[in-house]
Design an enzyme around this catalytic site. Structure first.
Site, PDB file in Angstrom:
ATOM      1  N   THR A 126       0.827  -1.214   0.000  1.00 48.06           N
ATOM      2  CA  THR A 126       0.000   0.000   0.000  1.00 48.06           C
ATOM      3  C   THR A 126       0.861   1.264   0.000  1.00 48.06           C
ATOM      4  O   THR A 126       0.380   2.335  -0.357  1.00 48.06           O
ATOM      5  CB  THR A 126      -0.934   0.040   1.226  1.00 48.06           C
ATOM      6  N   GLY A 169      11.515  -9.300  18.213  1.00 52.50           N
ATOM      7  CA  GLY A 169      12.779 -10.021  18.311  1.00 52.50           C
ATOM      8  C   GLY A 169      13.964  -9.113  18.042  1.00 52.50           C
ATOM      9  O   GLY A 169      14.996  -9.197  18.713  1.00 52.50           O
ATOM     10  N   TYR A 175      -8.048  -7.721  10.600  1.00 51.83           N
ATOM     11  CA  TYR A 175      -7.346  -6.511  11.030  1.00 51.83           C
ATOM     12  C   TYR A 175      -7.544  -6.274  12.524  1.00 51.83           C
ATOM     13  O   TYR A 175      -6.576  -6.046  13.267  1.00 51.83           O
ATOM     14  CB  TYR A 175      -7.843  -5.315  10.229  1.00 51.83           C
ATOM     15  N   LYS A 231      -4.458  -6.827  15.298  1.00 46.34           N
ATOM     16  CA  LYS A 231      -3.909  -5.764  16.142  1.00 46.34           C
ATOM     17  C   LYS A 231      -4.057  -6.088  17.623  1.00 46.34           C
ATOM     18  O   LYS A 231      -3.190  -5.730  18.436  1.00 46.34           O
ATOM     19  CB  LYS A 231      -4.612  -4.437  15.815  1.00 46.34           C
ATOM     20  N   THR A 268      -7.615   9.140  10.585  1.00 49.73           N
ATOM     21  CA  THR A 268      -6.627  10.173  10.271  1.00 49.73           C
ATOM     22  C   THR A 268      -6.694  10.492   8.784  1.00 49.73           C
ATOM     23  O   THR A 268      -6.948   9.611   7.958  1.00 49.73           O
ATOM     24  CB  THR A 268      -5.208   9.687  10.637  1.00 49.73           C
TER      25      THR A 268
END
Length: 543
Positions: free
Chosen positions: A253, A318, A361, A365, A391
């Site tokens: 994207t 990690g 999604y 999250k 946003t």
């Protein structure tokens, strides 16, 4: 008797000749051949070697092949002494010449060779060699000037404002000696300028200056998804502060044009990489933004979306653990699902459909947040979590299918403005610069629990569409289509934690932000000619 006398006389005559041939005196060079033919060309080392070798040959050399040592006569000794005096005069003249030449180099440029003095008392051949060597020394001086210029160029790129003054002085000196042509001078000057600012592009036409930071204040920062909408604006802020920024993006994207204005800068690095694969880097901070965020894009490949949120976050954790870096995760207001508490505080656990089209999604999250705090509790990794609300701003993908981008693109083209549902669902919209400031404050603060970052100003989708139509003076008609599945009915952040813990709240009004965003999409439309907005269903991002 006559024959005997004749034989004796011949013997006396031939005996010296035979002795000379037998003893090899004819092979010994005369002392007069010891004079140096080209003192200037051979140098002091060759002269010393020459003297030592000949002295051994004539005085201290071993007797071989039954050859007797030659005893110098008085005439030979006088000749040798005379030759030594000539050599000493040549050495003194050479030293004097070099000293005068060095003084001349300090006072005048190398190209003013006609004013140089000729060393006295040198043989004619030495004078010719001296002129040749003078040309060689000029070439060496020019090479030294080129090295000095190259050193100054490196200083310009790496040392910022302070070293720029020194490099400009070195450049001026080099130019005075004629070691750079006009094109090379321009290249050095341009490189100096470009190391302190961005390059204007169609996507980012404004020039952004970069600060100079000393090494002990400069931070190595990794931004995953840094070529995306929010990530590229975050990169701008970090670059202008003078930090070293590395962007990781697979351009699913993200768009390269969003960061093209920094590709030339020495503090910026771009790595085309998928965060679902491990990577080895040395960094101090990690902003983990990588993941499709608009519903059509993250629904296009839901498995990859889950892997990005889980495996990508695991890989970044990690890395943070290995290099002891602080890591910030950009979570989302989608973890609240279709909320039953309004406005939504960080303490609200949410209302999420775990098997719906948005779950890839939302749940991804939520798992990412769980990983963050598991690494903090078990491995002492320093973590930050930001829950981002809607946003908008420049560099939004024109085909991302979100409310703001769709409404602006449709209104600018006088196409119907589509609303999914009755338009009574509410949203709150924040401008991208406010979000970037919030992320920066959270990363560099001491608070390590989740923080909402959004604008509490709440609009119904219908009112927001009308607002944009009026701002663009569009002739578009507002149309209503069926509501999308699991579309939240209301969304508004409680930002009391952000105000208290990191001292943040939005500063840009929705109207101001929309003015900038409309101007941006106007430029995009002028370049593209026509843009077809993305609908509510899954869709692959278009270039």
């Amino acid at each position: 008797l006559l024959v005997l006398m004749f034989g004796v006389m011949c013997g006396y005559i031939l005996l010296p000749v035979l002795l000379v041939q037998h003893l090899g005196f004819e092979d010994l060079p005369m002392q007069t051949a010891l004079k140096p033919l080209d003192v200037r060309e051979q140098g002091l080392d060759a002269l010393s070697s020459f003297n030592g070798k000949k002295k051994n040959d004539y005085q201290e050399g071993p007797i071989t092949n039954f050859h007797t040592r030659r005893i110098l006569s008085n005439d030979d000794a006088a000749e040798e002494q005379k030759s030594d005096e000539v050599r000493e005069q040549g050495v003194d003249a050479l030293s004097s010449f070099n000293a005068e030449e060095q003084k001349s180099d300090e006072k005048s440029p190398p190209d003013e060779s006609e004013d140089e003095k000729t060393p006295p008392d040198l043989p004619k051949e030495s004078e010719e060699s001296a002129s040749i060597d003078s040309e060689k020394e000029d070439e060496v001086a020019e090479k030294e000037d080129e090295v000095a210029v190259e050193t100054s160029e490196v200083a310009v790129v790496s040392d910022g404002e302070e070293s720029t003054q020194k490099s400009v002085q070195s450049l001026a000196a080099a130019i005075s000696f004629g070691s750079l042509n006009e094109v090379e001078q321009r290249i050095v000057e341009d490189r100096d300028i470009l190391s302190r600012q961005s390059i204007p592009t169609a996507t980012s036409p404004q020039i952004m200056k970069t600060a100079f930071l000393p090494d002990h204040h400069r931070t190595k920062i990794l931004v995953t998804g840094g070529a995306g909408f929010v990530g590229s604006h975050l990169v701008d802020k970090l670059m202008m502060e003078g930090h070293e920024v590395t962007v990781i993006d697979n351009f699913f994207t993200g768009q390269k044009k969003n960061i093209a204005h920094w590709l030339h800068h020495p503090n910026f690095s771009l790595v085309v990489h998928d965060v679902t694969e491990p990577i080895q880097l040395e960094v101090d901070q990690i902003y983990h933004l990588a993941c499709p965020a608009s519903p059509p894009h993250y629904q296009y490949n839901p498995v990859k979306t889950i892997k990005t949120s889980t495996m990508g976050t695991l890989n970044m954790l990690g890395l943070a653990k290995r290099v002891r870096a602080r890591m910030l995760l950009t979570s989302t207001s989608e973890i609240y699902g279709d909320p039953q508490v309004h406005p939504q505080p960080e303490s609200y656990w949410g209302n999420v459909n775990t098997i719906g089209p948005r779950a890839c999604y939302d749940e991804g999250k939520r798992v990412a947040e769980t990983m963050m705090y598991s690494y903090r509790n078990q491995n002492n990794v320093d973590v930050r979590v930001a829950r981002i609300f809607n946003t908008f701003g420049p560099r939004m993908h024109p085909n991302d299918g979100r409310v703001v981008s769709n409404f602006i693109i449709q209104s600018l083209q006088n196409k119907d403005m589509t609303i999914y549902g009755e338009g009574q669902q509410t949203r709150s919209f924040q401008y991208v610069s406010d979000l970037v400031d919030g992320l920066h404050a959270l990363m560099n603060g001491d608070y390590d629990m989740p923080v909402n970052l959004g604008n509490p100003d709440e609009y119904s989708v219908k009112d927001f569409a009308t607002y944009i139509k009026d701002m663009t003076e569009s002739k578009s008609e507002i149309t209503f289509l069926p509501k999308s599945q699991d579309d939240p009915s209301q969304r508004r952040p409680d930002i009391s934690t952000a105000k208290k813990q990191i001292g943040w709240e939005p500063k840009v009004t929705v109207k101001e932000g929309l003015e900038h965003t409309i101007a941006y999409f106007s430029r995009v439309l002028k370049e593209a000619g026509e843009i077809i907005p993305t609908g509510p269903g899954a869709a692959k991002p278009e270039a």
